[in-house]
Design an enzyme around this catalytic site. Structure first.
Site, PDB file in Angstrom:
ATOM      1  N   ASP A  19      -5.215 111.538  23.019  1.00  0.00           N
ATOM      2  CA  ASP A  19      -5.447 112.446  21.886  1.00  0.00           C
ATOM      3  C   ASP A  19      -6.638 111.953  21.064  1.00  0.00           C
ATOM      4  O   ASP A  19      -7.425 112.752  20.542  1.00  0.00           O
ATOM      5  CB  ASP A  19      -4.186 112.511  21.006  1.00  0.00           C
ATOM      6  CG  ASP A  19      -4.048 113.819  20.259  1.00  0.00           C
ATOM      7  OD1 ASP A  19      -5.063 114.500  20.066  1.00  0.00           O
ATOM      8  OD2 ASP A  19      -2.925 114.155  19.850  1.00  0.00           O
ATOM      9  N   CYS A 243      -7.959 117.533  18.227  1.00  0.00           N
ATOM     10  CA  CYS A 243      -7.814 118.394  19.402  1.00  0.00           C
ATOM     11  C   CYS A 243      -9.070 119.261  19.520  1.00  0.00           C
ATOM     12  O   CYS A 243      -9.477 119.892  18.549  1.00  0.00           O
ATOM     13  CB  CYS A 243      -6.579 119.275  19.248  1.00  0.00           C
ATOM     14  SG  CYS A 243      -6.433 120.528  20.535  1.00  0.00           S
ATOM     15  N   ASN A 252      -4.473 111.754  14.943  1.00  0.00           N
ATOM     16  CA  ASN A 252      -3.077 111.507  14.586  1.00  0.00           C
ATOM     17  C   ASN A 252      -3.026 110.484  13.464  1.00  0.00           C
ATOM     18  O   ASN A 252      -3.976 109.732  13.248  1.00  0.00           O
ATOM     19  CB  ASN A 252      -2.319 110.898  15.773  1.00  0.00           C
ATOM     20  CG  ASN A 252      -2.217 111.845  16.921  1.00  0.00           C
ATOM     21  OD1 ASN A 252      -3.144 111.953  17.707  1.00  0.00           O
ATOM     22  ND2 ASN A 252      -1.108 112.540  17.016  1.00  0.00           N
TER      23      ASN A 252
HETATM   24  P1  HMG Z   1      -7.835 128.190  33.566  1.00  0.00           P
HETATM   25  O1  HMG Z   1      -9.300 128.420  33.693  1.00  0.00           O
HETATM   26  O2  HMG Z   1      -6.995 129.296  33.014  1.00  0.00           O
HETATM   27  O3  HMG Z   1      -7.233 127.690  34.946  1.00  0.00           O
HETATM   28  O4  HMG Z   1      -7.637 126.895  32.683  1.00  0.00           O
HETATM   29  P2  HMG Z   1      -6.984 128.445  36.291  1.00  0.00           P
HETATM   30  O5  HMG Z   1      -5.633 128.047  36.722  1.00  0.00           O
HETATM   31  O6  HMG Z   1      -7.329 129.908  36.176  1.00  0.00           O
HETATM   32  O7  HMG Z   1      -8.063 127.755  37.269  1.00  0.00           O
HETATM   33  C1  HMG Z   1      -9.470 127.961  37.107  1.00  0.00           C
HETATM   34  C2  HMG Z   1     -10.219 126.818  37.765  1.00  0.00           C
HETATM   35  O8  HMG Z   1      -9.916 125.590  37.068  1.00  0.00           O
HETATM   36  C3  HMG Z   1      -9.861 126.569  39.223  1.00  0.00           C
HETATM   37  O9  HMG Z   1     -11.032 126.072  39.877  1.00  0.00           O
HETATM   38  C4  HMG Z   1      -8.850 125.437  39.137  1.00  0.00           C
HETATM   39  O10 HMG Z   1      -8.791 124.628  40.311  1.00  0.00           O
HETATM   40  C5  HMG Z   1      -9.407 124.634  37.995  1.00  0.00           C
HETATM   41  P3  HMG Z   1     -11.885 127.018  40.831  1.00  0.00           P
HETATM   42  O11 HMG Z   1     -10.912 127.482  41.870  1.00  0.00           O
HETATM   43  O12 HMG Z   1     -12.363 128.136  39.945  1.00  0.00           O
HETATM   44  O13 HMG Z   1     -12.976 126.094  41.309  1.00  0.00           O
HETATM   45  N1  HMG Z   1      -8.345 123.871  37.332  1.00  0.00           N
HETATM   46  C6  HMG Z   1      -8.370 122.552  37.143  1.00  0.00           C
HETATM   47  N2  HMG Z   1      -9.289 121.610  37.432  1.00  0.00           N
HETATM   48  C7  HMG Z   1      -8.982 120.340  37.107  1.00  0.00           C
HETATM   49  N3  HMG Z   1      -7.807 119.988  36.524  1.00  0.00           N
HETATM   50  C8  HMG Z   1      -6.896 120.893  36.211  1.00  0.00           C
HETATM   51  C9  HMG Z   1      -7.170 122.247  36.525  1.00  0.00           C
HETATM   52  N4  HMG Z   1      -6.457 123.382  36.343  1.00  0.00           N
HETATM   53  C10 HMG Z   1      -7.200 124.370  36.838  1.00  0.00           C
HETATM   54  N5  HMG Z   1      -5.745 120.537  35.642  1.00  0.00           N
HETATM   55  C11 HMG Z   1      -6.428 124.981  31.888  1.00  0.00           C
HETATM   56  C12 HMG Z   1      -6.341 126.445  32.321  1.00  0.00           C
HETATM   57  C13 HMG Z   1      -5.123 124.613  31.245  1.00  0.00           C
HETATM   58  C14 HMG Z   1      -6.688 124.123  33.104  1.00  0.00           C
HETATM   59  C15 HMG Z   1      -7.609 124.838  30.876  1.00  0.00           C
HETATM   60  O14 HMG Z   1      -7.482 125.800  29.875  1.00  0.00           O
HETATM   61  C16 HMG Z   1      -7.706 123.478  30.268  1.00  0.00           C
HETATM   62  O15 HMG Z   1      -7.941 122.495  30.946  1.00  0.00           O
HETATM   63  N6  HMG Z   1      -7.555 123.384  28.935  1.00  0.00           N
HETATM   64  C17 HMG Z   1      -7.689 122.107  28.223  1.00  0.00           C
HETATM   65  C18 HMG Z   1      -6.711 122.052  27.112  1.00  0.00           C
HETATM   66  C19 HMG Z   1      -6.706 120.687  26.471  1.00  0.00           C
HETATM   67  O16 HMG Z   1      -6.867 119.660  27.091  1.00  0.00           O
HETATM   68  N7  HMG Z   1      -6.494 120.669  25.132  1.00  0.00           N
HETATM   69  C20 HMG Z   1      -6.354 119.448  24.393  1.00  0.00           C
HETATM   70  C21 HMG Z   1      -5.042 118.775  24.662  1.00  0.00           C
HETATM   71  S1  HMG Z   1      -3.655 119.539  23.837  1.00  0.00           S
HETATM   72  C22 HMG Z   1      -3.541 118.714  22.331  1.00  0.00           C
HETATM   73  O17 HMG Z   1      -4.396 117.937  21.994  1.00  0.00           O
HETATM   74  C23 HMG Z   1      -2.305 118.938  21.479  1.00  0.00           C
HETATM   75  C24 HMG Z   1      -1.327 117.767  21.539  1.00  0.00           C
HETATM   76  O18 HMG Z   1      -1.958 116.552  21.156  1.00  0.00           O
HETATM   77  C25 HMG Z   1      -0.131 118.019  20.608  1.00  0.00           C
HETATM   78  C26 HMG Z   1      -0.543 118.410  19.192  1.00  0.00           C
HETATM   79  O19 HMG Z   1      -1.342 117.703  18.561  1.00  0.00           O
HETATM   80  O20 HMG Z   1      -0.019 119.422  18.718  1.00  0.00           O
HETATM   81  C27 HMG Z   1      -0.771 117.574  22.957  1.00  0.00           C
HETATM   82 MG    MG Z   2      -2.261 115.912  19.119  1.00  0.00          MG
END
Ligand code: HMG
Ligand code: MG
Length: 318
Positions: A19, A243, A252
């Site tokens: 994070d 984030c 955090n």
């Molecule tokens: P998408 O574009 O909707 O995914 O992304 P998709 O399933 O349609 O796939 C599209 C392409 O992405 C495909 O490749 C997949 O293989 C690839 P292509 O066939 O076009 O070549 N792909 C991936 N590649 C690598 N790793 C993967 C992956 N998944 C699909 N895992 C997705 C959906 C969720 C992947 C995208 O929106 C994403 O990565 N988002 C990032 C979100 C993120 O990291 N946010 C920050 C963390 S959350 C947070 O901080 C909150 C938390 O701390 C709690 C709080 O504070 O409240 C946890």
């Molecule tokens: Mg967080």
């Protein structure tokens, strides 16, 4: 039966390497991330979130997740967690022997859409195969619910909206669900309102709190949660982070601030504050800004003054 070793124990989950580092403006060398994880593990954390297997184009700072997991030495008895959004992320995590993963969704549709490009229901649907694979592979499954107080895009979130999402994650097999104040706006009264509802429904052992500290309420919210018997908290070394999909949110609540508070109140975390400061100061050399953690900065200032005093007194004796 509770997994809590004794009733003065508080489990602090270090999430800084994920994070904290996911939103860094300048690239951090993988080796520095590995050193941070290893230093934090030596400090005593039993649960440490190291990186995330999300789309590297969406979060470039986590593109080296495989390299981090492959390079880091692991201590027996420490759970090294990776954030995964879907099966693709799970497979990447498994390819580097990751033995604990965290899936993440939110209580707000607008946030879920921006963060992971799907609806809340769609995200839970994507987690189902991850949960099945994790159960098959003996991989521990953690869950996150973001925006438990407020969504950066849609405004206030009712505590009642959090309950069904937690329920689904627990039903799926999550051993605990971490409730995120993603944008760090909640105050102790919000925390109490949420816990009144959540703890009427779920065992306290299944709930962790994940406070961001944007408005400086992190430790106050933690204290309010302690009164409710909550004993699991996430924090970020040095107060690193934010984030990428929550505009203006900071990191955090800082791990050092949490440890200073808990140590002073006589809670047992099993984590050495001094060792955390040591691990963070090595990372800080790669940052071109001052970390926000108050206790981190106060400790470093004290260390610098003591070093100067020691140098002056040894110079005086010579
Ligand atoms: P998408 O574009 O909707 O995914 O992304 P998709 O399933 O349609 O796939 C599209 C392409 O992405 C495909 O490749 C997949 O293989 C690839 P292509 O066939 O076009 O070549 N792909 C991936 N590649 C690598 N790793 C993967 C992956 N998944 C699909 N895992 C997705 C959906 C969720 C992947 C995208 O929106 C994403 O990565 N988002 C990032 C979100 C993120 O990291 N946010 C920050 C963390 S959350 C947070 O901080 C909150 C938390 O701390 C709690 C709080 O504070 O409240 C946890
Ligand atoms: Mg967080």
């Amino acid at each position: 039966m509770s997994s809590r070793p004794h009733d003065k124990y508080v489990m602090v989950t270090e999430v800084g390497p994920r994070d904290g580092l996911q939103n860094q403006p300048a690239p951090i060398p993988t080796e520095a991330k590995v050193n941070l994880v290893e230093g934090l593990a030596r400090a005593g954390f039993k649960q440490l979130e190291c990186s995330s297997f999300v789309h590297p184009r969406r979060v470039p700072a986590m593109a080296d997740a495989e390299a981090v997991f492959e390079s880091m030495a692991r201590l027996a008895g420490t759970r090294y967690v990776a954030l995964v959004p879907n099966m693709r992320g799970y497979e990447r995590a498994r390819s580097v022997d990751c033995d604990a993963v965290a899936v993440f969704t939110a209580a707000s549709e607008a946030f879920t859409q921006r963060n992971i490009n799907m609806t809340v229901e769609g995200s839970l649907h994507r987690f189902e195969p991850v949960a099945k694979a994790a159960a098959r592979d003996g991989v521990a499954l953690r869950g996150y619910v973001s925006t438990v107080f407020c969504c950066p895009f849609a405004g206030p979130v009712a505590p009642e909206a959090v309950v069904p999402v937690v329920q689904r994650l627990l039903d799926m097999g999550c051993y605990e669900v971490s409730l995120g104040d993603t944008i760090g706006v909640g105050r102790p009264d919000d925390t109490r309102r949420l816990l009144d509802i959540v703890l009427a429904r779920f065992e306290v052992d299944t709930i962790a709190m994940h406070f961001h500290d944007t408005w400086g309420m992190g430790t106050a919210n933690l204290l309010a949660s302690l009164d409710y018997g909550v004993w699991k908290y996430d924090s970020s070394a040095g107060g690193l982070g934010g984030c990428p999909y929550a505009p203006d949110a900071t990191g955090n609540v800082a791990t050092e601030d949490v440890l200073y508070l808990l140590d002073g109140l006589g809670w047992d975390t099993g984590v050495s504050l001094e060792a955390v400061v040591h691990a963070v100061s090595a990372l800080a050399e790669h940052l071109d800004y001052r970390l926000p953690g108050r206790v981190y900065n106060a400790t470093r200032a004290t260390q610098r003054r003591e070093a100067l005093d020691a140098a002056a007194s040894s110079g005086g004796q010579a």
